[in-house]
Design an enzyme around this catalytic site. Structure first.
Site, PDB file in Angstrom:
ATOM      1  N   THR A 113      73.787 123.989  33.444  1.00 30.57           N
ATOM      2  CA  THR A 113      73.094 124.820  34.419  1.00 30.57           C
ATOM      3  C   THR A 113      72.320 123.901  35.345  1.00 30.57           C
ATOM      4  OG1 THR A 113      71.105 126.210  34.669  1.00 30.57           O
ATOM      5  CG2 THR A 113      71.447 125.201  32.535  1.00 30.57           C
ATOM      6  N   CYS A 123      74.809 125.690  41.791  1.00 31.42           N
ATOM      7  CA  CYS A 123      74.612 126.621  40.678  1.00 31.42           C
ATOM      8  C   CYS A 123      75.968 126.742  40.017  1.00 31.42           C
ATOM      9  CB  CYS A 123      74.127 127.979  41.178  1.00 31.42           C
ATOM     10  SG  CYS A 123      74.088 129.256  39.902  1.00 31.42           S
TER      11      CYS A 123
END
Length: 239
Positions: free
Chosen positions: A83, A196
């Protein structure tokens, strides 16, 4: 082959992509029945998301650092965090382990530098776009980062949390992202970071007029390169 310790589940939709890409990369490089040696710790994203919304980064740091240390104890040779946003606590994770931590911004910066680009636009969560941790890391590589304006940041963030983390891929949202990327290019971006891990579910190189840097794919490349080492050089064929 070294073992990759993966901190995932944030969200599991993108962690699934990370796991799939890593195994495909090992198979493609070594052939035969080879797959990646991975220890995956998939966290409950609901707990992490609540802490994100509350801005309680110290609590998230304690959680992720503890899980990283557990992966090391279990036999991981390197830790990756699947992440971009949670790299806000990367320093805490590194401090908790005695093995390498492969920072996603570093693998991305390597590709940007190789492309001869110095100014990039970045899409990501509001946390990634609006806080300094990611841009500052890229700056250590000589890279300047542009982010969308407030309205576009809101659009990008809402699509991530409202759709992509739930596995929803909406063509209308793809068009909105294309428009945001075009405005970044108009503002001087020579390339676009998909900052992202879920964004790669929605847009790719074909959606932008400049080079796109998919952080998930680049992170996987770096981790697999680290893990293979001598095994790749030896051209091992079967299981």
């Amino acid at each position: 082959m070294k073992t990759i310790g993966v901190l995932g589940g944030m969200s599991w939709e993108s962690s699934l992509e990370w796991y799939r890409r890593a195994n495909e990369a090992v198979r493609d490089r070594l052939g035969g029945y080879h797959s990646a040696r991975i220890l995956l710790d998939s966290l409950d994203f609901a707990e992490i998301e609540q802490l994100q919304a509350a801005g309680d980064w110290p609590a998230t740091a304690r959680i992720l650092a503890a899980h990283a240390a557990a992966l090391e104890t279990a036999g991981a040779d390197v830790i990756v965090l699947c992440t971009n946003t949670m790299h806000i606590v990367a320093d805490d994770i590194e401090a908790a382990i005695g093995i390498p931590f492969l920072h996603i911004a570093d693998t991305t910066a390597t590709a940007i530098t190789a492309a001869g680009i110095q100014t990039v636009g970045m899409l990501g969560t509001a946390f990634t776009m609006e806080q300094d941790f990611y841009r500052d890391r890229l700056a250590t590589h000589g890279i300047q980062t542009l982010v969308p304006d407030a309205d576009d940041r809101r659009t990008v963030h809402e699509i991530i949390y409202g759709e992509l983390v739930h596995g929803v891929v909406n063509p209308a949202s793809r068009e909105r992202y294309r428009e945001v990327m075009a405005r970044l290019v108009d503002g001087g971006a020579e390339g676009i970071i998909l900052g992202c891990t879920e964004i790669e579910l929605l847009v790719s190189q074909e959606d932008a007029s400049v080079p796109v840097f998919p952080t998930t794919a680049l992170h996987v490349e770096g981790a697999v390169g680290f893990a293979l080492g001598a095994a790749e050089a030896a051209d091992v064929g079967g299981a």
